[in-house]
Write a protein that holds these residues in place. Structure first.
Motif, short mmCIF file in Angstrom:
data_model
loop_
_atom_site.label_atom_id
_atom_site.label_comp_id
_atom_site.label_asym_id
_atom_site.label_seq_id
_atom_site.Cartn_x
_atom_site.Cartn_y
_atom_site.Cartn_z
N UNK A 582 -5.37 38.70 17.68
CA UNK A 582 -6.41 39.69 17.45
C UNK A 582 -7.04 39.46 16.08
N UNK A 583 -8.34 39.70 16.00
CA UNK A 583 -9.05 39.51 14.74
C UNK A 583 -10.54 39.39 14.98
N UNK A 584 -11.19 38.59 14.14
CA UNK A 584 -12.64 38.43 14.23
C UNK A 584 -13.02 36.96 14.21
N UNK A 585 -14.16 36.67 14.76
CA UNK A 585 -14.77 35.34 14.72
C UNK A 585 -16.22 35.52 14.29
N UNK A 586 -16.62 34.83 13.23
CA UNK A 586 -17.98 34.90 12.71
C UNK A 586 -18.73 33.62 13.04
N UNK A 587 -19.99 33.74 13.43
CA UNK A 587 -20.82 32.58 13.76
C UNK A 587 -22.19 32.74 13.11
N UNK A 588 -22.70 31.64 12.60
CA UNK A 588 -24.05 31.61 12.03
C UNK A 588 -24.73 30.35 12.53
N UNK A 589 -25.86 30.50 13.21
CA UNK A 589 -26.57 29.35 13.77
C UNK A 589 -28.05 29.43 13.43
N UNK A 590 -28.66 28.25 13.36
CA UNK A 590 -30.11 28.16 13.20
C UNK A 590 -30.66 27.42 14.41
N UNK A 591 -31.59 28.04 15.12
CA UNK A 591 -32.16 27.46 16.34
C UNK A 591 -33.62 27.12 16.08
N UNK A 592 -33.97 25.85 16.25
CA UNK A 592 -35.33 25.40 16.01
C UNK A 592 -36.15 25.49 17.29
N UNK A 593 -37.48 25.47 17.13
CA UNK A 593 -38.36 25.60 18.28
C UNK A 593 -38.21 24.44 19.26
N UNK A 594 -37.76 23.27 18.79
CA UNK A 594 -37.61 22.11 19.67
C UNK A 594 -36.27 22.09 20.38
N UNK A 595 -35.44 23.12 20.22
CA UNK A 595 -34.17 23.19 20.92
C UNK A 595 -32.97 22.78 20.10
N UNK A 596 -33.18 22.18 18.92
CA UNK A 596 -32.04 21.86 18.06
C UNK A 596 -31.34 23.16 17.67
N UNK A 597 -30.03 23.09 17.56
CA UNK A 597 -29.26 24.25 17.11
C UNK A 597 -28.10 23.77 16.26
N UNK A 598 -28.02 24.31 15.05
CA UNK A 598 -26.94 23.97 14.14
C UNK A 598 -26.20 25.24 13.77
N UNK A 599 -24.86 25.18 13.71
CA UNK A 599 -24.12 26.38 13.40
C UNK A 599 -22.80 26.12 12.71
N UNK A 600 -22.30 27.16 12.08
CA UNK A 600 -20.97 27.15 11.48
C UNK A 600 -20.22 28.37 12.01
N UNK A 601 -18.90 28.29 12.04
CA UNK A 601 -18.11 29.42 12.51
C UNK A 601 -16.80 29.49 11.73
N UNK A 602 -16.23 30.67 11.71
CA UNK A 602 -14.95 30.88 11.03
C UNK A 602 -14.20 31.99 11.75
N UNK A 603 -12.87 31.90 11.75
CA UNK A 603 -12.04 32.91 12.41
C UNK A 603 -10.97 33.41 11.45
N UNK A 604 -10.56 34.63 11.66
CA UNK A 604 -9.46 35.24 10.92
C UNK A 604 -8.73 36.16 11.88
N UNK A 605 -7.54 35.75 12.32
CA UNK A 605 -6.80 36.51 13.34
C UNK A 605 -5.34 36.64 12.93
N UNK A 606 -4.63 37.42 13.70
CA UNK A 606 -3.20 37.61 13.47
C UNK A 606 -2.50 37.86 14.79
N UNK A 607 -1.17 37.60 14.80
CA UNK A 607 -0.35 37.87 15.97
C UNK A 607 1.10 37.98 15.53
N UNK A 608 1.83 38.86 16.16
CA UNK A 608 3.24 39.02 15.85
C UNK A 608 4.04 37.99 16.64
N UNK A 609 4.73 37.10 15.94
CA UNK A 609 5.50 36.02 16.55
C UNK A 609 6.94 36.13 16.07
N UNK A 610 7.88 36.25 17.02
CA UNK A 610 9.30 36.39 16.69
C UNK A 610 9.53 37.55 15.72
#
Length: 674
Positions: A582-610
């Motif tokens: 459980x947590x969050x995922x962030x995404x940031x993308x730039x979409x150009x008129x010609x269909x190019x798309x560039x993006x970055x993403x990052x996640x920060x989650x947690x889970x109880x293990x053992x």
């Protein structure tokens, strides 16, 4: 310090070619030198070099007129880093520009340095002077260059101060001289000579992500004469006056220019069409091509045409375009006037439109797409290796696929594969989708697949990918049945579109099950919200149809914001992900008129293990290039590239690559048609 020779091995050539394909995602500020912000907005530049520092792959990306981002990988040192710089003062009159930046700002290579640089140009000469402090650059650095226009050659000399630790690790040279030859506007070669007689070579390729090739189709392509009549026997045979025959004729006519129409309605002097397409990288080109051909054929029968845009099974918006009444539509002036005419007003889709479309939808054949996909698995950073070691110490059951203790991933892996994708609309709302993949190149081994099954204690929703690729060089990637529909609401007197879809079957290479998604999009609003749910079972690695007993349930809520600058879009997903963290995922993308798309993403989650709550974080890069925007072809092909520690399971989503409904609709955003 090692010497460089002029010999180039076959393996090195193969390495360079593969890294050209695997590194088109983000730019760099250089492993050894700071980089000023001088590229044009949206420019990508890939550089491959072999110098005293080692074999390096570096890519520049001008994310905004004032922001330069970068990614760099050193094969010999097995390290990678992210860089950023921004121009805070532009050069004016006799004053220099001023750039500040951070090298290795995520500290993935333990080489973080901050720098400030001033640059001044006089004619075809340029001088740069800067100061840096940190783990790599440390002290003064300077560069001088001169460009010979006629010869397309630039000569340069630079000197750089490094920290003692960095210089000992990379044998970095204090000074360097060299020259670069701009063979074409997109291709350049360079040679350098540095301290201790080191000889280096490099090649760089530049692409403009904002460039749009005109893929509109002229009426002459279908045989229209200067009088607007057709010399094509097909068109002559399709001139029946009955509305039903005319609708079929229009559907057949548009199919010749790769535009599909599922519904065509004729009312008095108006033609109303629902159009969809997957061939043109720039959607308005598809509409302009359809409008020019229909105007040439039906100039005397209709006054205007209303287009309803359908994308991925969803009706998004509609607008009206008048038909030019000149019958000589193929002459240059009239053709320009015809295709450049803007819609009178963009309108939302109504429930009446949805009802009309559902009742009158025409059958269509399957649509195919050729997809080139590249993935670059980054090696684990020192901190990740330490965390994995601690996890293994606390959990003695953590093992690799062969039953031995889970190893760490310290070598970069790459893969390039091609896939043929089919989308067959059986009815207005139901479709069958399938994808088959064939591997083209990779360097997978037990070393690259080391951090495998359960090494992070999470459900292995991603960490089995390399094992799956190693098991076979071709595979059925997906096969599913999909339902899509839309609804229009008017809460608080504002029109909003409610798009939803459900899919069942083999959803991707790893998962079989069910998924559903909902998107609430107020009309012309920059903000939207969504929700998604899935229940899946992992597929067995060495079998196409067998399933494992590992299941997972994911549920997310999502928020989207279309920023008012540079066609940037931000998304945040919060909830339970595929690995049941459980947590969050962030995404940031730039979409150009010609269909190019560039993006970055990052996640920060947690889970109880053992019994212990564990935190996970990850980040990566994404690039999509419609190849038609580069070649000018209308054949539907695209290239995507992902860079990140793709073995990691945290923050994983079924739609992380192909995108949620919001990302799918960005190619048809209203601003393109206004």
């Amino acid at each position: 310090m090692r010497k460089k020779t002029l010999s180039i091995s076959k393996n090195r050539v193969c390495f360079s070619v593969l890294f050209f394909l695997s590194s088109l995602s983000l730019g760099h500020s250089g492993l050894g030198h700071a980089q000023t912000v001088q590229a044009t907005d949206g420019q990508f530049r890939l550089s491959i070099s072999d110098t005293a520092v080692g074999k390096q792959t570096q890519v520049d990306y001008q994310a905004a007129p004032w922001l330069h981002l970068g990614f760099a990988y050193n094969q010999d040192a097995q390290s990678y880093q992210y860089n950023a710089s921004t121009e805070i003062v532009k050069a004016q009159n006799s004053l220099p520009n001023l750039v500040v930046g951070v090298k290795d700002f995520l500290d993935t290579a333990d080489e973080r340095s901050q720098f400030m640089q001033a640059g001044y140009s006089l004619g075809h000469s340029a001088v740069q002077l800067g100061w840096a402090t940190g783990a790599s650059l440390d002290g003064w650095f300077a560069k001088a260059s001169h460009h010979f226009i006629k010869e397309r050659v630039t000569v340069f000399a630079n000197t750089t101060s490094y920290s003692d630790t960095y210089q000992a690790r990379y044998h970095a040279a204090d000074w360097q001289v060299g020259a670069s030859w701009q063979v074409t506007p997109n291709l350049a070669f360079s040679v350098t000579h540095s301290a201790e007689q080191n000889l280096g070579f490099g090649v760089s390729i530049t692409l403009d992500s904002k460039k749009r090739l005109n893929t509109q189709l002229h009426p002459n392509a279908l045989g229209f004469s200067s009088e607007g009549a057709s010399s094509s026997s097909f068109i002559k045979l399709s001139s029946a006056q009955a509305n039903e025959d005319k609708r079929l004729a229009i559907q057949s006519l548009l199919s010749y220019i790769s535009v599909n129409t599922s519904v065509a309605q004729i009312t008095d002097k108006r033609l109303q069409l629902v159009v969809q397409q997957n061939r043109y990288s720039h959607w308005p080109d598809a509409v302009a091509s359809a409008h020019s051909v229909l105007s040439a054929r039906y100039a005397t029968e209709f006054d205007d045409i209303e287009y309803v845009i359908e994308h991925q099974g969803h009706l998004l918006h509609r607008f009206l375009k008048p038909i030019a009444k000149s019958h000589k539509v193929n002459q240059a002036a009239n053709y320009t006037q015809l295709t450049s005419a803007r819609p009178t007003q963009l309108q939302p889709v109504t429930n009446d439109t949805l009802s009309w479309v559902n009742k009158n939808s025409l059958t269509q054949g399957p649509q195919f797409t050729i997809h080139l996909d590249n993935r670059l698995w980054l090696p684990q950073t020192p901190s990740q290796i330490d965390n994995t070691a601690l996890s293994n110490e606390s959990d003695a059951t953590t093992v690799a696929m062969d039953g031995t203790a889970a190893a760490t991933n310290t070598k970069m892996a790459y893969q390039l594969f091609a896939s043929a994708e089919m989308d067959w609309a059986l009815t207005r709302n139901w479709s069958v989708q399938a994808s088959y993949q064939v591997d083209l190149a990779d360097n997978f081994s037990k070393d690259t697949a080391g951090a495998q099954l359960g090494a992070d204690g999470l459900i292995p929703v991603n960490s089995q990918l390399q094992e799956r690729f190693m098991a076979s060089d071709h595979r059925l990637a997906s096969a599913s049945v999909k339902f899509t529909d839309s609804h229009v609401t008017q809460l608080y007197s504002d029109v909003a579109h409610l798009h939803y879809q459900a899919e069942v079957g083999y959803l991707d290479m790893n998962h079989v099950g069910f998924s559903g998604e909902l998107l609430y999009q107020p009309w012309l609003s920059r903000i939207a919200v969504g929700a998604s749910f899935s229940h899946t079972c992992l597929r067995e690695i060495d079998s196409t149809f067998e399933l494992s007993d590992i299941q997972s349930t994911a549920a997310l809520i999502s928020g989207y914001w279309s920023l008012p600058i540079y066609n940037l879009d931000a998304a945040v997903h919060a909830g339970r992900f595929l690995a049941e963290d459980t947590g969050i995922r962030l995404e940031l993308r730039r979409t150009f008129a010609n269909g190019w798309q560039f993006g970055i993403w990052a996640t920060d989650t947690q889970k109880r293990i053992n019994g212990t709550k564990q935190h996970f974080s990850d980040k990566g890069l994404f690039l999509r290039i419609p190849l038609g925007s580069v070649t000018g072809s209308r054949i539907k092909t695209r290239f995507t590239s992902q860079i990140g520690d793709l073995n990691r399971n945290n923050g994983a989503m079924l739609s992380a690559q192909k995108g949620t409904l919001w990302w799918q609709h960005r190619d048809v955003r209203p601003s393109l048609f206004q």
